[in-house]
Write an enzyme that holds these catalytic residues in place. Structure first.
Site, PDB file in Angstrom:
ATOM      1  N   ARG A   1       0.832  -1.199   0.000  1.00  0.00           N
ATOM      2  CA  ARG A   1       0.000   0.000   0.000  1.00  0.00           C
ATOM      3  C   ARG A   1       0.866   1.248   0.000  1.00  0.00           C
ATOM      4  O   ARG A   1       2.051   1.227   0.338  1.00  0.00           O
ATOM      5  CB  ARG A   1      -0.951   0.030   1.200  1.00  0.00           C
ATOM      6  CG  ARG A   1      -0.270   0.231   2.539  1.00  0.00           C
ATOM      7  CD  ARG A   1      -0.221   1.695   2.941  1.00  0.00           C
ATOM      8  NE  ARG A   1       0.560   1.844   4.157  1.00  0.00           N
ATOM      9  CZ  ARG A   1       1.878   1.979   4.158  1.00  0.00           C
ATOM     10  NH1 ARG A   1       2.553   1.969   3.040  1.00  0.00           N
ATOM     11  NH2 ARG A   1       2.525   2.141   5.300  1.00  0.00           N
TER      12      ARG A   1
ATOM     13  N   GLY B   1       8.683   1.083   2.997  1.00  0.00           N
ATOM     14  CA  GLY B   1       7.487   1.824   3.377  1.00  0.00           C
ATOM     15  C   GLY B   1       6.264   1.451   2.572  1.00  0.00           C
ATOM     16  O   GLY B   1       5.277   2.175   2.575  1.00  0.00           O
TER      17      GLY B   1
ATOM     18  N   SER C   1       4.687  -1.564   2.925  1.00  0.00           N
ATOM     19  CA  SER C   1       3.985  -2.610   3.681  1.00  0.00           C
ATOM     20  C   SER C   1       4.324  -4.014   3.239  1.00  0.00           C
ATOM     21  O   SER C   1       3.448  -4.876   3.150  1.00  0.00           O
ATOM     22  CB  SER C   1       2.461  -2.388   3.608  1.00  0.00           C
ATOM     23  OG  SER C   1       2.105  -1.246   4.300  1.00  0.00           O
ATOM     24  N   SER C   2       5.602  -4.287   2.970  1.00  0.00           N
ATOM     25  CA  SER C   2       5.995  -5.653   2.636  1.00  0.00           C
ATOM     26  C   SER C   2       5.740  -6.594   3.806  1.00  0.00           C
ATOM     27  O   SER C   2       5.276  -7.727   3.624  1.00  0.00           O
ATOM     28  CB  SER C   2       7.473  -5.695   2.225  1.00  0.00           C
ATOM     29  OG  SER C   2       8.292  -5.156   3.248  1.00  0.00           O
TER      30      SER C   2
ATOM     31  N   ASP D   1      -2.435  -0.776   7.309  1.00  0.00           N
ATOM     32  CA  ASP D   1      -1.826  -1.539   6.226  1.00  0.00           C
ATOM     33  C   ASP D   1      -2.618  -2.804   5.920  1.00  0.00           C
ATOM     34  O   ASP D   1      -2.860  -3.148   4.759  1.00  0.00           O
ATOM     35  CB  ASP D   1      -0.390  -1.917   6.588  1.00  0.00           C
ATOM     36  CG  ASP D   1       0.492  -0.705   6.787  1.00  0.00           C
ATOM     37  OD1 ASP D   1       0.050   0.412   6.473  1.00  0.00           O
ATOM     38  OD2 ASP D   1       1.629  -0.867   7.265  1.00  0.00           O
TER      39      ASP D   1
ATOM     40  N   ASN E   1      14.188  -0.615   8.768  1.00  0.00           N
ATOM     41  CA  ASN E   1      13.329  -1.677   9.269  1.00  0.00           C
ATOM     42  C   ASN E   1      12.721  -1.220  10.593  1.00  0.00           C
ATOM     43  O   ASN E   1      13.412  -1.132  11.598  1.00  0.00           O
ATOM     44  CB  ASN E   1      14.126  -2.968   9.471  1.00  0.00           C
ATOM     45  CG  ASN E   1      13.207  -4.158   9.729  1.00  0.00           C
ATOM     46  OD1 ASN E   1      12.247  -4.052  10.476  1.00  0.00           O
ATOM     47  ND2 ASN E   1      13.514  -5.275   9.088  1.00  0.00           N
ATOM     48  N   LYS E   2      11.407  -0.911  10.567  1.00  0.00           N
ATOM     49  CA  LYS E   2      10.788  -0.333  11.760  1.00  0.00           C
ATOM     50  C   LYS E   2      10.761  -1.300  12.935  1.00  0.00           C
ATOM     51  O   LYS E   2      10.698  -0.871  14.094  1.00  0.00           O
ATOM     52  CB  LYS E   2       9.374   0.153  11.437  1.00  0.00           C
ATOM     53  CG  LYS E   2       8.388  -0.946  11.034  1.00  0.00           C
ATOM     54  CD  LYS E   2       7.055  -0.339  10.621  1.00  0.00           C
ATOM     55  CE  LYS E   2       6.062  -1.403  10.185  1.00  0.00           C
ATOM     56  NZ  LYS E   2       4.795  -0.826   9.711  1.00  0.00           N
TER      57      LYS E   2
END
Length: 469
Positions: free
Chosen positions: A48, A100, A102-103, A147, A191-192
């Site tokens: 997304r 960013g 949404s993988s 997401d 990587n969040k």
């Protein structure tokens, strides 16, 4: 329940000219070679985009989160003894990791859908989206569910206005004719789940909500963790909530001691246990006002974006009906009653014709990025560079996803405009990258990292018949 609400297993005949043929054929051959049998079905889960050196968890842990989510759902709802069914899985993905887009959410959601299908559970989109949002938190990221919701509820050709309170609901928003989006990957990866930055923002927003609720004398202020809860309890508008933020959170920075002793009146131990998350316990300073103002003002921008799109759709419909000699009412108010004629109430912005519709949307996207950069502080110098180049070209853009790297999304008024914009970005940004990135992405003329896109459908599950010739 309508077909749009439930995911049905479909049969698809794929010919070589289909855009998915080569990819699915390769996945099919890999699966057969790996497991010695044919796959029963395929799951497709989109990423997304948002419109207004550390290593993280291994990819398979995201998939395991989805399996765990379905297993827990079955244990809670089934009257019978739960019997898990084993699966053989092969994965193919073209959503760039840490970009960013949404993988990670797409992977978790795909695992939820596949596991639910294997166990013959009802494939209801909203319910599966809620399960996916909940179980992704097992990885340690305190996401809100956006997401996963769009991954399941997306509709081709439409943006989606997604609401979570009092329950998950998506409203398709028709975009102005000709509008397309361009995604540009800054190639600055973040990587969040591997850092505390994302969760720190969540903690600051929850603290801001609770402190304002406490000042407003709500006895249940500890349980108020989202601004929408506070707004509903106060029965106020977003503008009025913004005024309360400015009144009760006047400082730029709050210290941990100050929050404990003065604002919340709790011990440091209680503060750490009740108000922080596992990976944010080191926080000593908090920017509550800035985070809260970003969230409230972003909500106002989303409302404006929706109002402009709905007003434009109404004007387009009116023009078509006028050509058909159909007389219309003078009222063009939308379902919320906050758009009268062609004017956004309180904003003085008029959508009079097709020449300024995308300009208004682009302006909102610029404002959104500026807020993300200055108030939410989740941008990156490379993202800012891409947005600055976009501004020079007269194109509105903003970062998409959690931030701190990844992609921007830009709004163009036509495919021709998007082609010119993409060529500009290739010349002024991508061809100036370090040599190792030029070697990696330049061979394909950077088409993997900057491209035009349109809203597509959400989650699908299907069986494939490969048709030759």
């Amino acid at each position: 329940m309508s077909e749009e609400c439930v995911i049905c297993v479909s049969n698809v005949a794929l010919r070589p000219q289909h855009h998915l043929y080569a990819r699915l054929r390769h996945l099919h051959e890999f699966f057969c070679n790996q497991f010695g049998k044919e796959p029963r079905f395929y799951v497709r889960m989109p990423g997304r985009i948002d419109v207004p050196a550390q290593s993280g968890p291994k990819w398979y842990n995201y998939y395991l989160c989805g399996i765990k989510g379905i297993y827990e759902e079955m244990q809670q709802t089934s009257q019978l003894t739960f019997q898990p069914i084993g699966m053989a899985i092969a994965l193919s993905g073209n959503i760039p990791p840490a970009s960013g887009l949404s993988s990670s959410s797409a992977l978790v959601s795909a695992a939820v859908l596949a596991t639910a299908c294997i166990h013959q559970l009802p494939l209801e989109r909203k319910h599966l989206a809620s399960i996916s949002a909940r179980c992704e938190r097992y990885i340690g990221t305190q996401g809100g569910g956006m997401d996963q919701a769009i991954a399941y509820l997306a509709k081709a050709g439409y943006a989606q206005f997604i609401e979570f309170h009092p329950k998950l609901y998506a409203t398709p928003i028709q975009l102005p004719a000709g509008v397309c989006f361009v995604v540009a990957n800054s190639l600055a990866a973040k990587n969040k789940a591997a850092s505390s930055d994302f969760n720190e923002r969540v903690v600051e927003c929850r603290l801001a909500t609770r402190i304002v609720a406490k000042h407003c004398k709500f006895n249940n202020w500890r349980g108020m963790m989202r601004f929408v809860q506070l707004q509903e309890a106060l029965q106020c508008t977003l503008a009025e909530l913004e005024e309360l933020i400015l009144r009760w959170l006047p400082k730029d920075i709050y210290t941990r001691d100050e929050l404990c002793a003065r604002e919340l009146k709790v011990s440091d131990e209680e503060f750490e246990k009740e108000f922080l998350t596992v990976n944010t316990r080191q926080m000593m300073q908090f920017k509550l006002r800035q985070r809260a103002l970003h969230v409230i003002r972003e909500s106002l921008r989303v409302a404006k974006f929706r109002a402009i799109c709905e007003e434009v759709a109404g004007l387009d419909s009116e023009m078509k009906n006028q050509h058909s000699s159909v007389k219309l009412s003078n009222s063009n108010a939308n379902q919320n009653g906050n758009v009268i004629g062609a004017e956004l109430v309180g904003e003085g912005v008029k959508v009079e014709n097709s020449t300024n519709r995308v300009a208004l949307l682009s302006q909102l996207m610029r404002q959104s990025h500026q807020s993300l950069k200055e108030l939410y502080e989740c941008s990156h110098t490379d993202l800012d560079r891409l947005v600055a180049l976009s501004d020079e070209a007269g194109v509105g853009a903003r970062l998409t996803g959690a931030g701190w790297g990844g992609c921007i999304v830009a709004c163009c008024d036509s495919m021709e405009a998007s082609r010119k914009y993409i060529e500009m970005l290739k010349e002024k940004y991508f061809k100036c990258l370090p040599q190792y990135l030029l070697d990696q992405y330049g061979a394909n003329d950077f088409n993997d990292v900057v491209f035009a896109t349109f809203p597509g459908n959400g989650a699908e599950i299907f069986k494939v018949n490969f048709v030759h010739g």
